[in-house]
Design a protein around this motif. Sequence first.
Motif, PDB file in Angstrom:
ATOM      1  N   LYS A 207       0.828  -1.211   0.000  1.00 24.77           N
ATOM      2  CA  LYS A 207       0.000   0.000   0.000  1.00 24.77           C
ATOM      3  C   LYS A 207       0.858   1.255   0.000  1.00 24.77           C
ATOM      4  CE  LYS A 207      -2.877   0.228   3.420  1.00 24.77           C
ATOM      5  NZ  LYS A 207      -4.077   0.002   4.249  1.00 24.77           N
ATOM      6  N   ALA A 208       2.061   1.171   0.597  1.00 27.73           N
ATOM      7  CA  ALA A 208       2.976   2.311   0.642  1.00 27.73           C
ATOM      8  C   ALA A 208       3.842   2.419  -0.613  1.00 27.73           C
ATOM      9  CB  ALA A 208       3.872   2.206   1.868  1.00 27.73           C
ATOM     10  N   GLY A 209       3.794   1.416  -1.477  1.00 26.99           N
ATOM     11  CA  GLY A 209       4.625   1.440  -2.674  1.00 26.99           C
ATOM     12  C   GLY A 209       6.097   1.208  -2.386  1.00 26.99           C
ATOM     13  N   SER A 210       6.386   0.432  -1.344  1.00 29.28           N
ATOM     14  CA  SER A 210       7.771   0.167  -0.941  1.00 29.28           C
ATOM     15  C   SER A 210       8.276  -1.084  -1.629  1.00 29.28           C
ATOM     16  CB  SER A 210       7.855   0.013   0.573  1.00 29.28           C
ATOM     17  OG  SER A 210       9.159  -0.359   0.965  1.00 29.28           O
ATOM     18  N   LEU A 211       8.918  -0.919  -2.779  1.00 25.02           N
ATOM     19  CA  LEU A 211       9.416  -2.069  -3.529  1.00 25.02           C
ATOM     20  C   LEU A 211      10.486  -2.812  -2.744  1.00 25.02           C
ATOM     21  CD1 LEU A 211       9.397  -3.729  -6.130  1.00 25.02           C
ATOM     22  CD2 LEU A 211      11.084  -2.127  -7.075  1.00 25.02           C
ATOM     23  N   GLU A 212      11.373  -2.056  -2.066  1.00 23.92           N
ATOM     24  CA  GLU A 212      12.439  -2.708  -1.292  1.00 23.92           C
ATOM     25  C   GLU A 212      11.852  -3.570  -0.177  1.00 23.92           C
ATOM     26  OE1 GLU A 212      12.186   0.504  -1.880  1.00 23.92           O
ATOM     27  OE2 GLU A 212      14.053   1.269  -2.766  1.00 23.92           O
ATOM     28  N   GLY A 213      10.835  -3.033   0.514  1.00 21.90           N
ATOM     29  CA  GLY A 213      10.196  -3.792   1.577  1.00 21.90           C
ATOM     30  C   GLY A 213       9.512  -5.034   1.055  1.00 21.90           C
ATOM     31  N   VAL A 214       8.812  -4.895  -0.077  1.00 21.01           N
ATOM     32  CA  VAL A 214       8.131  -6.041  -0.689  1.00 21.01           C
ATOM     33  C   VAL A 214       9.146  -7.101  -1.105  1.00 21.01           C
ATOM     34  CG1 VAL A 214       6.808  -6.763  -2.720  1.00 21.01           C
ATOM     35  CG2 VAL A 214       6.092  -4.754  -1.409  1.00 21.01           C
ATOM     36  N   GLU A 215      10.254  -6.651  -1.674  1.00 22.37           N
ATOM     37  CA  GLU A 215      11.295  -7.605  -2.093  1.00 22.37           C
ATOM     38  C   GLU A 215      11.786  -8.431  -0.913  1.00 22.37           C
ATOM     39  OE1 GLU A 215      12.514  -8.395  -4.957  1.00 22.37           O
ATOM     40  OE2 GLU A 215      12.348  -6.748  -6.370  1.00 22.37           O
ATOM     41  N   LEU A 216      12.064  -7.773   0.208  1.00 25.15           N
ATOM     42  CA  LEU A 216      12.568  -8.497   1.370  1.00 25.15           C
ATOM     43  C   LEU A 216      11.508  -9.417   1.957  1.00 25.15           C
ATOM     44  CD1 LEU A 216      14.798  -5.900   3.255  1.00 25.15           C
ATOM     45  CD2 LEU A 216      15.511  -8.062   2.240  1.00 25.15           C
ATOM     46  N   LEU A 217      10.270  -8.977   1.975  1.00 28.01           N
ATOM     47  CA  LEU A 217       9.193  -9.821   2.491  1.00 28.01           C
ATOM     48  C   LEU A 217       9.025 -11.070   1.634  1.00 28.01           C
ATOM     49  CD1 LEU A 217       6.776  -6.941   3.431  1.00 28.01           C
ATOM     50  CD2 LEU A 217       7.541  -8.705   5.016  1.00 28.01           C
ATOM     51  N   ILE A 218       9.096 -10.904   0.325  1.00 28.49           N
ATOM     52  CA  ILE A 218       9.007 -12.062  -0.570  1.00 28.49           C
ATOM     53  C   ILE A 218      10.206 -12.983  -0.351  1.00 28.49           C
ATOM     54  CG2 ILE A 218       9.130 -12.775  -2.994  1.00 28.49           C
ATOM     55  CD1 ILE A 218       7.478 -10.259  -3.664  1.00 28.49           C
ATOM     56  N   LYS A 219      11.378 -12.386  -0.215  1.00 23.56           N
ATOM     57  CA  LYS A 219      12.596 -13.175   0.038  1.00 23.56           C
ATOM     58  C   LYS A 219      12.440 -14.037   1.281  1.00 23.56           C
ATOM     59  CE  LYS A 219      17.268 -12.494   1.852  1.00 23.56           C
ATOM     60  NZ  LYS A 219      18.273 -11.484   2.260  1.00 23.56           N
ATOM     61  N   PRO A 248      -0.953   9.203 -11.142  1.00 26.76           N
ATOM     62  CA  PRO A 248      -0.465   7.818 -11.061  1.00 26.76           C
ATOM     63  C   PRO A 248       0.783   7.722 -10.189  1.00 26.76           C
ATOM     64  CG  PRO A 248      -0.942   8.429 -13.329  1.00 26.76           C
ATOM     65  CD  PRO A 248      -1.016   9.686 -12.532  1.00 26.76           C
ATOM     66  N   ARG A 249       0.960   6.576  -9.556  1.00 21.20           N
ATOM     67  CA  ARG A 249       2.108   6.334  -8.698  1.00 21.20           C
ATOM     68  C   ARG A 249       2.914   5.171  -9.280  1.00 21.20           C
ATOM     69  NH1 ARG A 249      -1.376   6.439  -3.067  1.00 21.20           N
ATOM     70  NH2 ARG A 249      -1.683   8.706  -2.970  1.00 21.20           N
ATOM     71  N   PRO A 250       3.945   5.485 -10.031  1.00 21.85           N
ATOM     72  CA  PRO A 250       4.696   4.404 -10.699  1.00 21.85           C
ATOM     73  C   PRO A 250       5.340   3.419  -9.741  1.00 21.85           C
ATOM     74  CG  PRO A 250       5.824   6.538 -10.894  1.00 21.85           C
ATOM     75  CD  PRO A 250       4.459   6.820 -10.365  1.00 21.85           C
ATOM     76  N   GLU A 251       5.689   3.865  -8.505  1.00 25.00           N
ATOM     77  CA  GLU A 251       6.310   2.937  -7.559  1.00 25.00           C
ATOM     78  C   GLU A 251       5.332   1.828  -7.168  1.00 25.00           C
ATOM     79  OE1 GLU A 251       4.756   6.455  -5.075  1.00 25.00           O
ATOM     80  OE2 GLU A 251       5.629   6.098  -7.058  1.00 25.00           O
ATOM     81  N   HIS A 252       4.043   2.155  -7.122  1.00 21.14           N
ATOM     82  CA  HIS A 252       3.048   1.142  -6.790  1.00 21.14           C
ATOM     83  C   HIS A 252       2.858   0.165  -7.951  1.00 21.14           C
ATOM     84  CE1 HIS A 252       2.186   4.108  -3.677  1.00 21.14           C
ATOM     85  NE2 HIS A 252       1.533   3.161  -3.028  1.00 21.14           N
ATOM     86  N   VAL A 253       2.990   0.673  -9.176  1.00 19.60           N
ATOM     87  CA  VAL A 253       2.921  -0.216 -10.336  1.00 19.60           C
ATOM     88  C   VAL A 253       4.062  -1.226 -10.290  1.00 19.60           C
ATOM     89  CG1 VAL A 253       3.057  -0.332 -12.848  1.00 19.60           C
ATOM     90  CG2 VAL A 253       1.756   1.505 -11.759  1.00 19.60           C
ATOM     91  N   GLU A 254       5.261  -0.767  -9.917  1.00 14.70           N
ATOM     92  CA  GLU A 254       6.392  -1.681  -9.827  1.00 14.70           C
ATOM     93  C   GLU A 254       6.176  -2.730  -8.741  1.00 14.70           C
ATOM     94  OE1 GLU A 254       8.873  -1.935 -12.005  1.00 14.70           O
ATOM     95  OE2 GLU A 254       7.642  -0.448 -13.048  1.00 14.70           O
ATOM     96  N   VAL A 255       5.575  -2.329  -7.629  1.00 12.48           N
ATOM     97  CA  VAL A 255       5.259  -3.296  -6.573  1.00 12.48           C
ATOM     98  C   VAL A 255       4.268  -4.329  -7.097  1.00 12.48           C
ATOM     99  CG1 VAL A 255       4.052  -3.580  -4.370  1.00 12.48           C
ATOM    100  CG2 VAL A 255       5.774  -1.782  -4.631  1.00 12.48           C
ATOM    101  N   PHE A 256       3.246  -3.857  -7.821  1.00 11.46           N
ATOM    102  CA  PHE A 256       2.251  -4.767  -8.405  1.00 11.46           C
ATOM    103  C   PHE A 256       2.930  -5.772  -9.330  1.00 11.46           C
ATOM    104  CE2 PHE A 256      -0.541  -5.657 -12.066  1.00 11.46           C
ATOM    105  CZ  PHE A 256      -1.546  -6.362 -11.411  1.00 11.46           C
ATOM    106  N   ARG A 257       3.819  -5.288 -10.171  1.00 12.34           N
ATOM    107  CA  ARG A 257       4.513  -6.191 -11.104  1.00 12.34           C
ATOM    108  C   ARG A 257       5.394  -7.187 -10.356  1.00 12.34           C
ATOM    109  NH1 ARG A 257       5.814  -1.308 -15.251  1.00 12.34           N
ATOM    110  NH2 ARG A 257       4.117  -1.694 -16.749  1.00 12.34           N
ATOM    111  N   ARG A 258       6.024  -6.741  -9.272  1.00 11.44           N
ATOM    112  CA  ARG A 258       6.880  -7.650  -8.500  1.00 11.44           C
ATOM    113  C   ARG A 258       6.051  -8.743  -7.841  1.00 11.44           C
ATOM    114  NH1 ARG A 258       9.211 -11.109  -7.250  1.00 11.44           N
ATOM    115  NH2 ARG A 258      11.104 -11.362  -5.987  1.00 11.44           N
ATOM    116  N   LEU A 259       4.888  -8.387  -7.336  1.00  8.67           N
ATOM    117  CA  LEU A 259       4.007  -9.384  -6.729  1.00  8.67           C
ATOM    118  C   LEU A 259       3.520 -10.381  -7.775  1.00  8.67           C
ATOM    119  CD1 LEU A 259       2.005  -6.995  -4.397  1.00  8.67           C
ATOM    120  CD2 LEU A 259       3.490  -8.853  -3.634  1.00  8.67           C
TER     121      LEU A 259
END
Length: 287
Positions: A207-219, A248-259
Amino acid sequence: MTITPAGSAQALAAALRHDDPSALGALLDNLPADGPALVPMVVLAKAHRSLDLLLARGFSPNETRVDRLAGLHLVDDAKMVRTLVAAGGDVNLASPSGTPLHLAAANAGPPVLKALLDAGADPNATHEGPVTNFTPLEIACELGRTLAVKALLARPPAPATCFFLTAGFVTRKGKKPLAVLDLLLSAFGADLEPVVGYDFLLHIASKAGSLEGVELLIKHGAAVDRPDREGRTAAFLAIHAAFGGLAPRPEHVEVFRRLAAAGANLDQRCGQVTPRELARQHRVALS
């Protein structure tokens, strides 16, 4: 610092600098009663033999300076911790700066932290100051002291504290905060049960658009398709937030794509729409 008789200050400094208990002993009878607290001075000087002398002469290991800091608050040597504790030093002695473990979390290395913990220091003690209310682990995390964090994680806090502490780092950027988050996730796991009223960690980061956080959580094995109490997945929250504001918030799009790349089910319905349908509405391509 002024100590009478004249020259005693210089002689005392020299005795501590050279850790000369004979020279120190010769000065003790001439030092004024309202002079400086000697045990903290000896600890700061890392004068082991001088500390042994003072304790043998009956000086208290809990003697404090005017700022209420004792030797254990100032120690940066595990052997000195053990010496002070053996003489009755209080590893949970409170001060305006916290307990010895609070100060060690900010300043000392893992051997000192381990020695304090082994001696019974309370890892869940909170700072008594008027502004902060941190535990030693929280202090080490905030300062990005990863070695101290590792040492303190040997005594993990209560589950609610684990959640709040980790949740505070899933949206942060920077090398040190992410290194701390990695340690916390290694210790507590990525699927901590949230405290009532809060989201899962992956939902918070998405929800915050934190790609780094999402990456670590997935890891660390976060469940990518777990719905929250309202049936929303992390992928839904990311794509919804990407286009739910004024721009638009491109950082959230990147999080969506990573998920999506991590295997998130984009066809899992959240209310009346799926994440994939939202992505199509906004022409978000998936590689």
